[in-house]
Scaffold this active site. Structure first.
Site, PDB file in Angstrom:
ATOM      1  N   HIS A  12     -32.700  20.206  -6.034  1.00  0.00           N
ATOM      2  CA  HIS A  12     -32.528  18.975  -5.078  1.00  0.00           C
ATOM      3  C   HIS A  12     -33.187  19.441  -3.970  1.00  0.00           C
ATOM      4  O   HIS A  12     -33.619  19.952  -3.345  1.00  0.00           O
ATOM      5  CB  HIS A  12     -31.064  18.574  -5.169  1.00  0.00           C
ATOM      6  CG  HIS A  12     -29.666  18.429  -6.452  1.00  0.00           C
ATOM      7  ND1 HIS A  12     -29.642  19.276  -7.667  1.00  0.00           N
ATOM      8  CD2 HIS A  12     -29.504  17.659  -7.530  1.00  0.00           C
ATOM      9  CE1 HIS A  12     -29.371  19.369  -8.208  1.00  0.00           C
ATOM     10  NE2 HIS A  12     -29.046  17.631  -8.267  1.00  0.00           N
ATOM     11  N   ASP A  66     -34.059  16.228  -7.787  1.00  0.00           N
ATOM     12  CA  ASP A  66     -33.124  15.032  -7.318  1.00  0.00           C
ATOM     13  C   ASP A  66     -32.879  14.400  -6.012  1.00  0.00           C
ATOM     14  O   ASP A  66     -32.689  14.921  -5.904  1.00  0.00           O
ATOM     15  CB  ASP A  66     -31.782  15.576  -8.755  1.00  0.00           C
ATOM     16  CG  ASP A  66     -32.743  15.154  -9.840  1.00  0.00           C
ATOM     17  OD1 ASP A  66     -33.773  16.342 -10.460  1.00  0.00           O
ATOM     18  OD2 ASP A  66     -31.393  15.476 -11.490  1.00  0.00           O
ATOM     19  N   ASP A  67     -32.697  13.340  -6.451  1.00  0.00           N
ATOM     20  CA  ASP A  67     -31.815  12.856  -5.482  1.00  0.00           C
ATOM     21  C   ASP A  67     -32.477  12.476  -3.875  1.00  0.00           C
ATOM     22  O   ASP A  67     -31.516  12.026  -2.939  1.00  0.00           O
ATOM     23  CB  ASP A  67     -30.150  13.325  -4.877  1.00  0.00           C
ATOM     24  CG  ASP A  67     -29.085  13.587  -6.224  1.00  0.00           C
ATOM     25  OD1 ASP A  67     -29.405  13.753  -7.416  1.00  0.00           O
ATOM     26  OD2 ASP A  67     -28.199  14.662  -5.524  1.00  0.00           O
ATOM     27  N   HIS A 115     -33.318   7.306 -10.867  1.00  0.00           N
ATOM     28  CA  HIS A 115     -31.784   8.458 -10.723  1.00  0.00           C
ATOM     29  C   HIS A 115     -31.185   7.469 -10.679  1.00  0.00           C
ATOM     30  O   HIS A 115     -30.324   8.027  -9.825  1.00  0.00           O
ATOM     31  CB  HIS A 115     -31.984   9.249 -10.023  1.00  0.00           C
ATOM     32  CG  HIS A 115     -31.309  10.856 -10.211  1.00  0.00           C
ATOM     33  ND1 HIS A 115     -30.811  11.154 -11.380  1.00  0.00           N
ATOM     34  CD2 HIS A 115     -30.595  11.035  -9.062  1.00  0.00           C
ATOM     35  CE1 HIS A 115     -29.858  12.071 -11.256  1.00  0.00           C
ATOM     36  NE2 HIS A 115     -29.752  12.239  -9.688  1.00  0.00           N
TER      37      HIS A 115
HETATM   38 ZN   LIG Z   1     -28.767  13.734  -8.524  1.00  0.00          ZN
END
Ligand SMILES: [Zn+2]
Length: 273
Positions: free
Chosen positions: A221, A65-66, A116
Site C-alpha cells: 500500500h 493499493d489505495d 480499486h
Molecule cells: Zn485497498
C-alpha cells in the site's frame, strides 16, 4: 533517448553509471514486462485464483493499493526509480480526483495503473449490486479524468485491471467485469502492511511470504509510511536473493478491447475531451 545513449559513452561507462532510473516513460524499463490477457474471465494471483500465475521462477511484480497519497506516493515512486522498477498502482477514484497531479506523475514515470473502486468500501459483496457496479465504474472514470490532460502514452498507462477492496470478489461482479474485458488482479502474497505493525515486521513478512511461494504478485500500500520506510531494503534484499522484478501490463490490444466493449468502463487513450 538518443541523447541519453550518446552521453553514456562506452558500454562500460553505462555499466558504471549510478542506477538512477529514467523517469521518462518513453525510456525502456530495465526489466521485463508480463503481458496479461484481459478477456475470458482473466484473474491473476494464486492467493485466490488457482490458474492465476503468469510469472516465471523468482519473478516479482510489485503492486501498490489505495493511493494516490499526498504524503507517501512520491516517496514510493522515488524508491522505485532508484531501482529501475515499474510497478502497478491500484488507485482509489476519490483520491485520484483529489490529486490528479499524482496520478499523472505515476503514469509519467511509466508505471501501470489499475483501479480499486471510487472510495474503497471494504466488501463490495455487501453492497446492493447497482452500488457495487457504480463504485467500480466511478473508480475508472476518476482515474481516466485525472489522466485526460496527460499525453496519450501516459493515458495508456491506465490498464483494464481491477482489484477488489479486501480482495473480496464476487461471481456476479467478476462476470460483469469480464463482459467489459477487465481483468481481476489479486496477488500471490501480501505483507500485512495494512495492519498496525512496524516497517521491520512488514519487511520480515514480505520476505517470508515471497520465499515460500517463490514468484508472483506482491500486494503493498503506497498510503502506508511504514511501507515506504522499508521498501528500499526489501527491494535490495530481494535483488540479493536473486529475484527480478517484472512489470504487469495488459495484452497489447487490451485497452482497445476494454474501450470497445459494450457499456465500457474506460475509453481509448487518445479520446481526450
Ligand atoms: Zn485497498
Amino acid at each position: 533517448m538518443t541523447v541519453g545513449l550518446s552521453l553514456a559513452g562506452t558500454s562500460a561507462a553505462r555499466a558504471d553509471a549510478p542506477r538512477a532510473c529514467p523517469t521518462d516513460a518513453r525510456m525502456p524499463a530495465h526489466e521485463a514486462t508480463v503481458a496479461l490477457p484481459t478477456r475470458g474471465g482473466a484473474a491473476y494471483g494464486t492467493m485466490q485464483y488457482a490458474k492465476g500465475q503468469m510469472l516465471g521462477p523468482r519473478e516479482i511484480a510489485l503492486t501498490f493499493d489505495d493511493g494516490p497519497d499526498p504524503k507517501t506516493t512520491e516517496r514510493v515512486l522515488a524508491i522505485l526509480d532508484q531501482h529501475c522498477i515499474k510497478a502497478t498502482f491500484f488507485m482509489v477514484g476519490w483520491y485520484a480526483q483529489a490529486r490528479p497531479d499524482l496520478v499523472r506523475e505515476v503514469a509519467a514515470r511509466g508505471h501501470t495503473i489499475g483501479t480499486h473502486t471510487w472510495f474503497h468500501p471494504n466488501n463490495l459483496r455487501r453492497l446492493p449490486l447497482a452500488d457495487a457496479k457504480s463504485q467500480i465504474t466511478r473508480g475508472f472514470t476518476a482515474v481516466e479524468a485525472a489522466l485526460a490532460s496527460a499525453p496519450p502514452e501516459d493515458q495508456a498507462r491506465l490498464a483494464p485491471f481491477f482489484r477488489f477492496p479486501g480482495l473480496n470478489d464476487s461471481k456476479v461482479l467478476r462476470t460483469w467485469l469480464d463482459a467489459r474485458n477487465i481483468a481481476t488482479v489479486s496477488c500471490d502474497f501480501g505483507a500485512d502492511d495494512w495492519l498496525q505493525i512496524s516497517g521491520a515486521e512488514v519487511y520480515r513478512r514480505a520476505l517470508k511470504n515471497i520465499d515460500e511461494v517463490g514468484r508472483g504478485i506482491l500486494i503493498l500500500h503506497d498510503t502506508r509510511p511504514h511501507t515506504a520506510a522499508m521498501l528500499n531494503d526489501l527491494i535490495a534484499t530481494l535483488e540479493k536473493r536473486g529475484y527480478r522484478f517484472v512489470q504487469l501490463v495488459p495484452e497489447s490490444n487490451g485497452r482497445a478491447l476494454a474501450a470497445n466493449a459494450p457499456d465500457a468502463l474506460l475509453g481509448h487513450p487518445h479520446a481526450v475531451q
